[in-house]
Write an enzyme that holds these catalytic residues in place. Structure first.
Site, PDB file in Angstrom:
ATOM      1  N   GLU A 282       0.732  -1.153  -0.343  1.00 37.36           N
ATOM      2  CA  GLU A 282      -0.036  -0.032   0.128  1.00 37.36           C
ATOM      3  C   GLU A 282       0.855   1.316   0.088  1.00 37.36           C
ATOM      4  O   GLU A 282       0.545   2.375  -0.749  1.00 37.36           O
ATOM      5  CB  GLU A 282      -1.089   0.001   1.184  1.00 37.36           C
ATOM      6  CG  GLU A 282      -2.146  -1.062   1.026  1.00 37.36           C
ATOM      7  CD  GLU A 282      -2.856  -0.967  -0.281  1.00 37.36           C
ATOM      8  OE1 GLU A 282      -3.332   0.019  -0.788  1.00 37.36           O
ATOM      9  OE2 GLU A 282      -2.981  -2.236  -0.834  1.00 37.36           O
ATOM     10  N   TRP A 285       1.511   1.769  -3.673  1.00 34.41           N
ATOM     11  CA  TRP A 285       0.515   2.598  -4.182  1.00 34.41           C
ATOM     12  C   TRP A 285       0.739   4.237  -4.082  1.00 34.41           C
ATOM     13  O   TRP A 285       0.662   5.055  -4.845  1.00 34.41           O
ATOM     14  CB  TRP A 285      -0.850   2.232  -3.649  1.00 34.41           C
ATOM     15  CG  TRP A 285      -1.276   1.032  -4.591  1.00 34.41           C
ATOM     16  CD1 TRP A 285      -1.231  -0.372  -3.879  1.00 34.41           C
ATOM     17  CD2 TRP A 285      -1.786   1.067  -5.584  1.00 34.41           C
ATOM     18  NE1 TRP A 285      -2.018  -1.164  -4.935  1.00 34.41           N
ATOM     19  CE2 TRP A 285      -2.081  -0.338  -6.022  1.00 34.41           C
ATOM     20  CE3 TRP A 285      -2.227   1.859  -6.795  1.00 34.41           C
ATOM     21  CZ2 TRP A 285      -2.878  -0.911  -7.106  1.00 34.41           C
ATOM     22  CZ3 TRP A 285      -2.957   1.563  -7.871  1.00 34.41           C
ATOM     23  CH2 TRP A 285      -3.151   0.138  -8.291  1.00 34.41           C
ATOM     24  N   TRP A 313     -21.603  13.838 -18.549  1.00 34.82           N
ATOM     25  CA  TRP A 313     -22.180  13.846 -17.396  1.00 34.82           C
ATOM     26  C   TRP A 313     -23.454  14.386 -17.422  1.00 34.82           C
ATOM     27  O   TRP A 313     -23.790  15.243 -18.261  1.00 34.82           O
ATOM     28  CB  TRP A 313     -21.154  14.785 -16.532  1.00 34.82           C
ATOM     29  CG  TRP A 313     -19.619  14.525 -16.462  1.00 34.82           C
ATOM     30  CD1 TRP A 313     -18.684  15.035 -17.096  1.00 34.82           C
ATOM     31  CD2 TRP A 313     -19.302  13.262 -15.890  1.00 34.82           C
ATOM     32  NE1 TRP A 313     -17.425  14.218 -16.876  1.00 34.82           N
ATOM     33  CE2 TRP A 313     -17.697  13.168 -16.126  1.00 34.82           C
ATOM     34  CE3 TRP A 313     -19.726  12.361 -15.030  1.00 34.82           C
ATOM     35  CZ2 TRP A 313     -16.888  12.437 -15.762  1.00 34.82           C
ATOM     36  CZ3 TRP A 313     -18.746  11.352 -14.553  1.00 34.82           C
ATOM     37  CH2 TRP A 313     -17.382  11.400 -14.827  1.00 34.82           C
ATOM     38  N   ASN A 348     -10.924   2.695   2.694  1.00 33.71           N
ATOM     39  CA  ASN A 348     -10.554   2.792   1.494  1.00 33.71           C
ATOM     40  C   ASN A 348     -11.650   2.068   0.626  1.00 33.71           C
ATOM     41  O   ASN A 348     -12.352   2.491  -0.432  1.00 33.71           O
ATOM     42  CB  ASN A 348      -9.232   1.906   1.290  1.00 33.71           C
ATOM     43  CG  ASN A 348      -8.842   1.974  -0.193  1.00 33.71           C
ATOM     44  OD1 ASN A 348      -8.770   3.004  -0.823  1.00 33.71           O
ATOM     45  ND2 ASN A 348      -8.723   0.686  -0.403  1.00 33.71           N
ATOM     46  N   TRP A 366     -16.385  13.412 -11.819  1.00 36.89           N
ATOM     47  CA  TRP A 366     -15.607  12.837 -10.599  1.00 36.89           C
ATOM     48  C   TRP A 366     -15.059  13.951  -9.884  1.00 36.89           C
ATOM     49  O   TRP A 366     -14.633  13.920  -8.875  1.00 36.89           O
ATOM     50  CB  TRP A 366     -14.538  11.748 -10.974  1.00 36.89           C
ATOM     51  CG  TRP A 366     -13.407  12.322 -12.164  1.00 36.89           C
ATOM     52  CD1 TRP A 366     -13.502  12.159 -13.613  1.00 36.89           C
ATOM     53  CD2 TRP A 366     -12.225  12.979 -11.833  1.00 36.89           C
ATOM     54  NE1 TRP A 366     -12.792  12.541 -14.022  1.00 36.89           N
ATOM     55  CE2 TRP A 366     -11.760  13.129 -13.209  1.00 36.89           C
ATOM     56  CE3 TRP A 366     -11.483  13.366 -10.974  1.00 36.89           C
ATOM     57  CZ2 TRP A 366     -10.468  13.696 -13.426  1.00 36.89           C
ATOM     58  CZ3 TRP A 366     -10.517  13.971 -11.173  1.00 36.89           C
ATOM     59  CH2 TRP A 366     -10.012  14.311 -12.461  1.00 36.89           C
ATOM     60  N   TRP A 389      -9.748   9.115  -7.498  1.00 35.54           N
ATOM     61  CA  TRP A 389     -10.800   9.631  -8.200  1.00 35.54           C
ATOM     62  C   TRP A 389     -10.714   8.715  -9.546  1.00 35.54           C
ATOM     63  O   TRP A 389     -11.805   8.598 -10.109  1.00 35.54           O
ATOM     64  CB  TRP A 389     -11.117  10.911  -8.122  1.00 35.54           C
ATOM     65  CG  TRP A 389     -11.729  11.312  -6.750  1.00 35.54           C
ATOM     66  CD1 TRP A 389     -11.522  11.611  -5.595  1.00 35.54           C
ATOM     67  CD2 TRP A 389     -13.334  10.727  -6.625  1.00 35.54           C
ATOM     68  NE1 TRP A 389     -12.163  11.579  -4.526  1.00 35.54           N
ATOM     69  CE2 TRP A 389     -13.313  11.253  -5.205  1.00 35.54           C
ATOM     70  CE3 TRP A 389     -14.171  10.502  -7.223  1.00 35.54           C
ATOM     71  CZ2 TRP A 389     -14.536  11.103  -4.647  1.00 35.54           C
ATOM     72  CZ3 TRP A 389     -15.792  10.301  -6.583  1.00 35.54           C
ATOM     73  CH2 TRP A 389     -15.603  10.796  -5.324  1.00 35.54           C
TER      74      TRP A 389
HETATM   75  P1  FAD Z   1      -3.453   1.621   5.019  1.00 36.76           P
HETATM   76  O1  FAD Z   1      -4.489   0.511   4.222  1.00 36.76           O
HETATM   77  O2  FAD Z   1      -3.228   1.472   6.415  1.00 36.76           O
HETATM   78  O3  FAD Z   1      -2.653   2.191   3.878  1.00 36.76           O
HETATM   79  C1  FAD Z   1      -1.416   2.575   4.329  1.00 36.76           C
HETATM   80  C2  FAD Z   1      -0.937   3.743   3.735  1.00 36.76           C
HETATM   81  O4  FAD Z   1      -0.798   3.624   2.085  1.00 36.76           O
HETATM   82  C3  FAD Z   1      -2.035   4.848   3.432  1.00 36.76           C
HETATM   83  O5  FAD Z   1      -1.767   5.534   4.832  1.00 36.76           O
HETATM   84  C4  FAD Z   1      -1.594   5.560   2.509  1.00 36.76           C
HETATM   85  O6  FAD Z   1      -0.660   6.429   2.690  1.00 36.76           O
HETATM   86  C5  FAD Z   1      -1.067   4.482   1.414  1.00 36.76           C
HETATM   87  N1  FAD Z   1      -2.062   3.964   0.779  1.00 36.76           N
HETATM   88  C6  FAD Z   1      -3.113   2.992   1.018  1.00 36.76           C
HETATM   89  N2  FAD Z   1      -3.940   2.771  -0.316  1.00 36.76           N
HETATM   90  C7  FAD Z   1      -3.582   3.758  -0.966  1.00 36.76           C
HETATM   91  C8  FAD Z   1      -4.067   3.879  -2.586  1.00 36.76           C
HETATM   92  N3  FAD Z   1      -5.171   3.304  -3.095  1.00 36.76           N
HETATM   93  N4  FAD Z   1      -3.454   5.040  -3.011  1.00 36.76           N
HETATM   94  C9  FAD Z   1      -2.387   5.616  -2.559  1.00 36.76           C
HETATM   95  N5  FAD Z   1      -1.775   5.486  -1.424  1.00 36.76           N
HETATM   96  C10 FAD Z   1      -2.372   4.367  -0.496  1.00 36.76           C
HETATM   97  N6  FAD Z   1      -5.235   8.641   0.162  1.00 36.76           N
HETATM   98  C11 FAD Z   1      -4.972   9.469   0.750  1.00 36.76           C
HETATM   99  O7  FAD Z   1      -3.796   9.500   1.416  1.00 36.76           O
HETATM  100  N7  FAD Z   1      -5.379  10.914   0.491  1.00 36.76           N
HETATM  101  C12 FAD Z   1      -6.395  10.874  -0.326  1.00 36.76           C
HETATM  102  O8  FAD Z   1      -6.810  12.090  -0.454  1.00 36.76           O
HETATM  103  C13 FAD Z   1      -6.902   9.903  -0.911  1.00 36.76           C
HETATM  104  N8  FAD Z   1      -8.096  10.142  -1.658  1.00 36.76           N
HETATM  105  C14 FAD Z   1      -8.635   8.851  -2.122  1.00 36.76           C
HETATM  106  C15 FAD Z   1     -10.006   9.110  -3.168  1.00 36.76           C
HETATM  107  C16 FAD Z   1     -10.613   7.909  -3.491  1.00 36.76           C
HETATM  108  C17 FAD Z   1     -11.541   8.152  -4.226  1.00 36.76           C
HETATM  109  C18 FAD Z   1      -9.971   6.730  -3.271  1.00 36.76           C
HETATM  110  C19 FAD Z   1     -10.521   5.376  -3.801  1.00 36.76           C
HETATM  111  C20 FAD Z   1      -8.792   6.515  -2.485  1.00 36.76           C
HETATM  112  C21 FAD Z   1      -8.372   7.551  -2.127  1.00 36.76           C
HETATM  113  N9  FAD Z   1      -6.825   7.441  -1.024  1.00 36.76           N
HETATM  114  C22 FAD Z   1      -6.515   8.578  -0.546  1.00 36.76           C
HETATM  115  C23 FAD Z   1      -6.288   6.193  -0.752  1.00 36.76           C
HETATM  116  C24 FAD Z   1      -6.817   5.182   0.386  1.00 36.76           C
HETATM  117  O9  FAD Z   1      -8.125   5.301   0.470  1.00 36.76           O
HETATM  118  C25 FAD Z   1      -6.210   5.914   1.625  1.00 36.76           C
HETATM  119  O10 FAD Z   1      -4.734   6.111   1.553  1.00 36.76           O
HETATM  120  C26 FAD Z   1      -6.459   5.005   2.802  1.00 36.76           C
HETATM  121  O11 FAD Z   1      -7.901   4.709   2.833  1.00 36.76           O
HETATM  122  C27 FAD Z   1      -6.056   5.507   4.050  1.00 36.76           C
HETATM  123  O12 FAD Z   1      -6.062   4.505   5.064  1.00 36.76           O
HETATM  124  P2  FAD Z   1      -4.932   4.127   6.051  1.00 36.76           P
HETATM  125  O13 FAD Z   1      -4.052   5.042   6.232  1.00 36.76           O
HETATM  126  O14 FAD Z   1      -5.790   3.252   7.106  1.00 36.76           O
HETATM  127  O15 FAD Z   1      -4.516   2.915   4.810  1.00 36.76           O
END
Ligand code: FAD
Length: 483
Positions: A282, A285, A313, A348, A366, A389
């Site tokens: 993650e 990502w 849209w 997420n 979006w 997004w």
């Molecule tokens: P964990 O599952 O614990 O993951 C650890 C870390 O990995 C996160 O803290 C984050 O830094 C990174 N990470 C995890 N998933 C993703 C991902 N899909 N893409 C990029 N990095 C990721 N994340 C943000 O940090 N800021 C946002 O503004 C943001 N907007 C989002 C909008 C949409 C529509 C979607 C689908 C996802 C978005 N995310 C965003 C990605 C993700 O949802 C969050 O990072 C995650 O839910 C954060 O929770 P966590 O720290 O418990 O994640």
């Protein structure tokens, strides 16, 4: 470039910490005096200036940073306005001969850092841009032909073949102070905290912004959720993810610290192997999103795949507001949107479900969803938000195909199987039996009566019919396919 300095400015941005901060570490090693500076330069960021929830976080993270600096014999200087003007004034008044900062990736911040370099760098003035926000710089992870990656899995493979990320640095014991301090503004005068109304109660209950909160959350995660992370990370009803995103976004903790703490915990607790691998992926990502933003600076505003510019849209009056307020009539969506409004964060899996409903069921652009997230998320991050997004919209690099339209009822039943998440955030459905929780409009009248639910009165009817909305979205997608 001289390897000593009379006085170095350390310009903070999204790196609000003293631990593992190369820009500060290098300054402390080579300078007689260090001036830590934070400039709130909202004009520079334009449309992407931080939203309300991010400003709330910023206030508390700046307090925590000042405390950490005070404990090291220093302090944080605050200025509001044009960064270049403030830096110039401090350089002149304090005879500074260097400035250090952590590299940023937002297009406006890239331009700012370039302007600082072009304005100040000379034989007698050092401008040092340091790593510190990512595990690897985007240019260091490249395809065989030297291009940026557009697909995550090969990029992740390539990252694993590189030498491991830099080991985190210890926070300096002391930050050398100048003989006299520049003037600082008072943080309270910046009005970053909401007052009338004070909507931040849920944020205060949920978060402790700053490095201590970050380290506490990381330690909690390793002990309590790492072992089950690989299987539970899709379950919004559980506290099964790290919750580190706002800390990573504002730099209260570095990705390197997270990476190595998790690896060390795994060494002592082999049962966490799968969870640790899934977590590091993650973080991968996050690197991927930043690589995309660096490759395509227009990512927050423009479809990565330009064919999606033609998407027809078709927003309906009141639908955006109903989505924002968690009043769509689709329980898992409403639960997510209310969690976001209350706590500044959303799971997420639920981010994907709510985004899919907005884009595909409601045919709302979006960018409207992205903007709402920007204002309400404490982890609002230009790269991750735009990439997230566009992933759901289908227009991004390595995106989910448009025709994969989430069914909010089956998603709810699968990822919130006992309904705990929906019941928590949509209390008016708390007494609904689990069987009918995700589609109350299909429940028999006596079930609704017993649960105290009056559709259209205590809880909304769904904004659209799932099947016809799905067909409408697929028809709209034909336009993209044809263009
Ligand atoms: P964990 O599952 O614990 O993951 C650890 C870390 O990995 C996160 O803290 C984050 O830094 C990174 N990470 C995890 N998933 C993703 C991902 N899909 N893409 C990029 N990095 C990721 N994340 C943000 O940090 N800021 C946002 O503004 C943001 N907007 C989002 C909008 C949409 C529509 C979607 C689908 C996802 C978005 N995310 C965003 C990605 C993700 O949802 C969050 O990072 C995650 O839910 C954060 O929770 P966590 O720290 O418990 O994640």
């Amino acid at each position: 470039m001289p390897d000593t300095s009379r006085c170095t400015i350390v310009l903070f941005g999204n790196d609000l910490r003293v631990d593992d901060l190369p820009a500060l570490d290098k300054a402390c090693q080579r300078a007689d005096a260090v001036i830590p500076l934070f400039v709130q330069d909202t004009a520079r960021a334009g449309d992407w200036a931080p939203g309300g929830a991010s400003l709330w976080w910023r206030h508390h993270a700046l307090v925590a940073l000042d405390d950490a600096l005070q404990a090291r014999g220093s302090r944080l200087i605050l200025r509001n306005g044009d960064t270049l003007e403030h830096v110039q004034a401090i350089v002149d008044e304090h005879d500074c001969d260097a400035i250090h900062f952590t590299r940023r990736y937002e297009p406006w911040a890239v331009a700012l850092q370039k302007d600082i370099h072009d304005t100040f760098a000379s034989d007698t003035f050092t401008v040092k841009r340091c790593a510190g926000a990512l595990l690897f710089e985007p240019e260091d992870v490249r395809t065989g032909s030297g291009d940026a990656y557009k697909v995550f899995t090969p990029m992740w493979r390539a990252m694993q073949e590189l030498p491991p990320p830099r080991e985190p640095l210890k926070a300096p014991d002391k930050v050398p102070a100048p003989e006299r301090w520049p003037k600082s503004e008072a943080l309270d005068d910046w009005g970053l905290l909401p007052t009338s109304p004070d909507w931040a109660g849920g944020l205060r209950e949920t978060w402790t912004p700053g490095p201590e909160g970050a380290q506490a959350r990381l330690t909690w995660f390793c002990k309590n959720a790492l072992e089950t992370y690989a299987s539970d990370r899709d379950r919004p009803d559980k506290d099964g993810t790290s919750g580190l995103s706002p800390f990573l976004h504002s730099g209260n903790i570095s990705p390197n610290r997270c990476w190595y703490d998790v690896l060390r915990y795994r060494e002592d607790h082999p049962a966490t192997e799968n969870g640790a691998q899934a977590f590091l992926r993650e973080l991968g990502w996050r690197e991927f999103s930043h690589q995309l933003l660096t490759m395509a600076p227009g990512l927050p505003d423009q479809a990565f795949k330009s064919a999606y510019d033609a998407f027809p849209w078709d927003p309906k009056k009141g639908h955006l507001k109903a989505w924002q307020r968690g009043q769509t009539g689709f329980p898992i969506v409403d639960a997510g949107m209310r969690q976001l409004y209350e706590t500044g964060w959303m799971h997420n899996r639920v981010r994907m479900i709510v985004a899919s409903l907005l884009i595909k069921h409601l045919l709302i652009d979006w960018r409207e969803g992205e903007a709402w997230f920007w204002d309400t998320l404490v982890d609002a991050d230009l790269a991750n938000n735009a990439a997230g997004w566009q992933w759901v919209a289908g227009s991004g690099a390595d995106a989910s195909p448009f025709f994969r339209i989430f069914n909010p009822m089956t998603q709810g039943a699968k990822f919130d199987p006992d309904g705990d998440y929906v019941r928590r955030w949509v209390p008016e459905l708390a007494k609904m039996p689990t069987k009918h929780l995700n589609a109350p409009w299909e429940a028999p009248a006596d079930v609704l009566r017993k649960a105290g639910v009056k559709l259209g009165e205590t809880y909304p009817e769904p904004l659209v019919d799932h099947k016809s909305a799905r067909n409408r979205a697929l028809e709209a997608f034909e336009v993209v396919k044809a263009s």
